[in-house]
Design an enzyme around this catalytic site. Structure first.
Site, PDB file in Angstrom:
ATOM      1  N   HIS A 125     -14.604 -10.520  57.097  1.00  0.00           N
ATOM      2  CA  HIS A 125     -13.675 -11.213  58.002  1.00  0.00           C
ATOM      3  C   HIS A 125     -12.250 -10.651  57.928  1.00  0.00           C
ATOM      4  O   HIS A 125     -11.430 -10.954  58.801  1.00  0.00           O
ATOM      5  CB  HIS A 125     -13.616 -12.713  57.687  1.00  0.00           C
ATOM      6  CG  HIS A 125     -14.891 -13.451  57.977  1.00  0.00           C
ATOM      7  ND1 HIS A 125     -15.497 -13.418  59.206  1.00  0.00           N
ATOM      8  CD2 HIS A 125     -15.689 -14.228  57.187  1.00  0.00           C
ATOM      9  CE1 HIS A 125     -16.609 -14.149  59.170  1.00  0.00           C
ATOM     10  NE2 HIS A 125     -16.750 -14.645  57.950  1.00  0.00           N
ATOM     11  N   ASP A 162     -24.836 -10.878  57.881  1.00  0.00           N
ATOM     12  CA  ASP A 162     -24.234 -12.151  57.494  1.00  0.00           C
ATOM     13  C   ASP A 162     -24.276 -13.086  58.713  1.00  0.00           C
ATOM     14  O   ASP A 162     -24.155 -12.634  59.851  1.00  0.00           O
ATOM     15  CB  ASP A 162     -22.786 -11.917  57.054  1.00  0.00           C
ATOM     16  CG  ASP A 162     -22.129 -13.163  56.470  1.00  0.00           C
ATOM     17  OD1 ASP A 162     -22.030 -13.233  55.233  1.00  0.00           O
ATOM     18  OD2 ASP A 162     -21.711 -14.054  57.255  1.00  0.00           O
ATOM     19  N   HIS A 164     -22.189 -15.110  59.807  1.00  0.00           N
ATOM     20  CA  HIS A 164     -20.925 -15.167  60.547  1.00  0.00           C
ATOM     21  C   HIS A 164     -20.612 -13.795  61.145  1.00  0.00           C
ATOM     22  O   HIS A 164     -20.931 -12.766  60.544  1.00  0.00           O
ATOM     23  CB  HIS A 164     -19.790 -15.589  59.600  1.00  0.00           C
ATOM     24  CG  HIS A 164     -20.012 -16.910  58.938  1.00  0.00           C
ATOM     25  ND1 HIS A 164     -20.562 -17.009  57.660  1.00  0.00           N
ATOM     26  CD2 HIS A 164     -19.791 -18.171  59.364  1.00  0.00           C
ATOM     27  CE1 HIS A 164     -20.645 -18.298  57.335  1.00  0.00           C
ATOM     28  NE2 HIS A 164     -20.196 -19.023  58.353  1.00  0.00           N
ATOM     29  N   ASP A 249     -26.108 -15.990  54.139  1.00  0.00           N
ATOM     30  CA  ASP A 249     -25.849 -17.357  54.584  1.00  0.00           C
ATOM     31  C   ASP A 249     -26.599 -17.731  55.865  1.00  0.00           C
ATOM     32  O   ASP A 249     -26.435 -18.846  56.360  1.00  0.00           O
ATOM     33  CB  ASP A 249     -24.345 -17.615  54.729  1.00  0.00           C
ATOM     34  CG  ASP A 249     -23.584 -16.447  55.321  1.00  0.00           C
ATOM     35  OD1 ASP A 249     -24.223 -15.497  55.819  1.00  0.00           O
ATOM     36  OD2 ASP A 249     -22.339 -16.472  55.285  1.00  0.00           O
TER      37      ASP A 249
HETATM   38 ZN   LIG Z   1     -20.888 -15.517  56.214  1.00  0.00          ZN
END
Ligand SMILES: [Zn+2]
Length: 339
Positions: A125, A162, A164, A249
């Site tokens: 991120h 991931d 996200h 995740d």
């Molecule tokens: Zn994540």
């Protein structure tokens, strides 16, 4: 290519003290215990160096690096609602980037056929000048940039599974055709970026591939996208290096998202990517991102390492007590904070 797969770690990952937070030091402890019990799946354990400042600053401007350094030196602070810097975070993040860079060096020198850099904080991120989403520096982006700058590669494929969207990596290489960034992520979900319509810009147009999936997506969706989109893309792009932003995740047990990937699902995705890399004759390395259900994270990391070229431990049949004893001895040497 020769030698054993490598596992890059550093005890500073335990010093990134986030307080009550899903991205916690216990993630490292859970992974370490699982891997120790499985003889590290035959991976050679390597202590990650701190990244060289010039390599880090090829992605992040000095002002951002100095900000994190200064906040850590003051004892830490909360950077945003989710993202914490503690006194030990700057050094931890330097080693997280250094692990990823060292992994790339080892893969491209041929000293290791595959490897996994297991650190925290995670990185995908982090934008060039902004820490966010538990991430301070973008380790995999720093490593990919190093592959371009120091090794002269022309084509690096980053697969980000991931749950996200890896907005930082997406943005860092948005205009860069030498990095094909391909992300599978739940949408809607934090950070809200990564629609399929975001395909890169300028010379990099077409070299960003966003594959959002709906909440509830599980093994069939993730595997289908890997096998029917990502692997054919890899064949067409012919990367010289394949890197995986390996967050766990999207696991069914994870508390931060709503996907349903299983332990076996991660293994199957890793097997597909390993197969594509073998077919193309290029090395593949993974860099840990998220994953917050501790047991599921630990099992999934181990399952991914097994499919990336690890040696399966014998499921209890041969010498497990001995292996565990030696492993735990090494654990004590490597992680002095653990009894
Ligand atoms: Zn994540």
């Amino acid at each position: 290519m020769s030698g054993a797969p490598v596992l890059l770690q550093h005890p500073s990952s335990l010093d990134h003290d986030t307080g009550p937070h899903p991205e916690q030091p216990a993630r490292m402890v859970a992974i370490e215990r699982e891997l120790a019990a499985r003889g590290y799946l035959g991976f050679a354990r390597v202590s990650s160096p701190a990244v060289e400042r010039s390599v880090l600053e090829a992605v992040h401007p000095p002002s951002h690096v100095e900000l994190i350094e200064r906040v850590a030196a003051r004892g830490g602070a909360r950077i945003d609602a989710d993202t914490v810097v503690s006194g030990g975070s700057f050094v931890a993040a330097l080693h997280a980037c250094g692990g990823a860079v060292s992994l790339v060096d080892r893969l491209l020198s041929g000293s290791a056929p595959t490897g996994f850099s297991v650190h925290r904080p995670p990185g995908h991120h982090a934008e060039t000048a902004r820490a966010m989403g538990f991430c301070l520096f973008n380790s995999i982006a720093v490593a990919a940039r190093h592959a371009l700058d120091a090794h002269g590669l022309q084509r690096v494929l980053i697969v980000d599974w991931d749950v996200h969207h890896g907005n930082g990596t997406n943005d860092i290489f948005h205009g860069e055709p030498r990095v094909l960034f391909c992300s599978i992520h739940q949408s809607p979900l934090y950070p809200g970026t990564g629609p399929a319509s975001d395909v890169g810009s300028g010379a990099g147009r077409g070299f960003t591939v966003n594959l959002p999936v709906a909440p509830g997506a599980g093994d069939p969706e993730f595997r289908s996208l890997i096998d029917h989109v990502v692997v054919p893309l890899a064949r067409a792009y012919r990367p010289q290096l394949l890197l995986i932003s390996a967050g766990f995740d999207a696991h069914a047990e994870d508390p931060l998202a709503d996907c349903g990937v299983s332990d076996a699902g991660y293994g199957e995705m890793a097997r597909s990517l390993r197969g594509a890399a073998a077919e193309l004759g290029v090395p593949v390395g993974a860099v840990l991102e998220g994953g917050y259900a501790l047991d599921a994270l630990a099992r999934s990391v181990a399952g991914t390492m097994k499919e990336l070229g690890g040696v399966a431990s014998s499921d209890g049949a041969v010498g497990v007590a001995d292996v565990s004893g030696r492993a735990l001895q090494r654990l004590g040497e490597f992680w002095p904070g653990l009894a």
